[in-house]
Design an enzyme around this catalytic site. Structure first.
Site, PDB file in Angstrom:
ATOM      1  N   CYS A  21      43.195  11.031  -4.238  1.00 21.81           N
ATOM      2  CA  CYS A  21      43.983  11.976  -3.415  1.00 21.81           C
ATOM      3  C   CYS A  21      45.734  12.359  -3.726  1.00 21.81           C
ATOM      4  O   CYS A  21      46.584  11.461  -4.000  1.00 21.81           O
ATOM      5  CB  CYS A  21      43.701  11.330  -1.758  1.00 21.81           C
ATOM      6  SG  CYS A  21      44.149  10.174  -1.415  1.00 21.81           S
ATOM      7  N   CYS A  69      47.214   9.475  -1.768  1.00 22.23           N
ATOM      8  CA  CYS A  69      47.729   7.760  -3.089  1.00 22.23           C
ATOM      9  C   CYS A  69      48.820   8.541  -3.947  1.00 22.23           C
ATOM     10  O   CYS A  69      49.375   7.440  -4.452  1.00 22.23           O
ATOM     11  CB  CYS A  69      46.453   7.563  -3.309  1.00 22.23           C
ATOM     12  SG  CYS A  69      44.884   7.486  -2.399  1.00 22.23           S
TER      13      CYS A  69
END
Length: 128
Positions: free
Chosen positions: A58, A61
């Site tokens: 995502c 991250c």
């Protein structure tokens, strides 16, 4: 009294102690009195220095991965960062909230996005 006679068998079969006590999972042989024994070495992957970002891929991250790469470049360290997205591997580290940062096999941060400066401070502390 041993459960199902196992204790008696273990006492009787002490002639071959290496099979009874040494296993590949142990990092050091615990046999006593055997001078010819050598310690079992941990896997090469565990010794290797590494930096990993754990997360699904995502935006958070990816932001953590970018900050860690910038911090590694600033510190003059190897900038190779592995991004682990497999949830089974992530769970094997004991991480339940991502993104997480693993340095040299140790979880040093989880559940938040670090800034470049915070990542640099952690890397300095861990790799000293």
């Amino acid at each position: 009294m041993g459960l199902f006679g196992k204790k008696k068998e273990a006492v009787k079969g002490t002639a071959d102690k290496t099979e009874a006590c040494c296993s590949p999972q142990e990092s050091v042989c615990s046999c006593s009195g055997d001078e010819g024994q050598t310690p079992v070495q941990p896997a090469a992957a565990e010794k290797e220095a590494s930096v990993k970002v754990l997360g699904s891929g995502c935006a958070k991250c990816n932001a953590l991965e970018g900050a860690v790469k910038e911090a590694l470049a600033e510190l003059g360290m190897d900038t190779t960062v592995e991004h682990v997205t497999d949830f089974a591997q992530i769970a094997s580290y004991g991480v339940m909230s991502t993104p997480a940062l693993v340095v040299d096999g140790k979880v040093v941060s989880f559940g938040r996005v670090l800034t470049k400066d915070a990542a640099a401070a952690i890397l300095k502390k861990v790799r000293g």
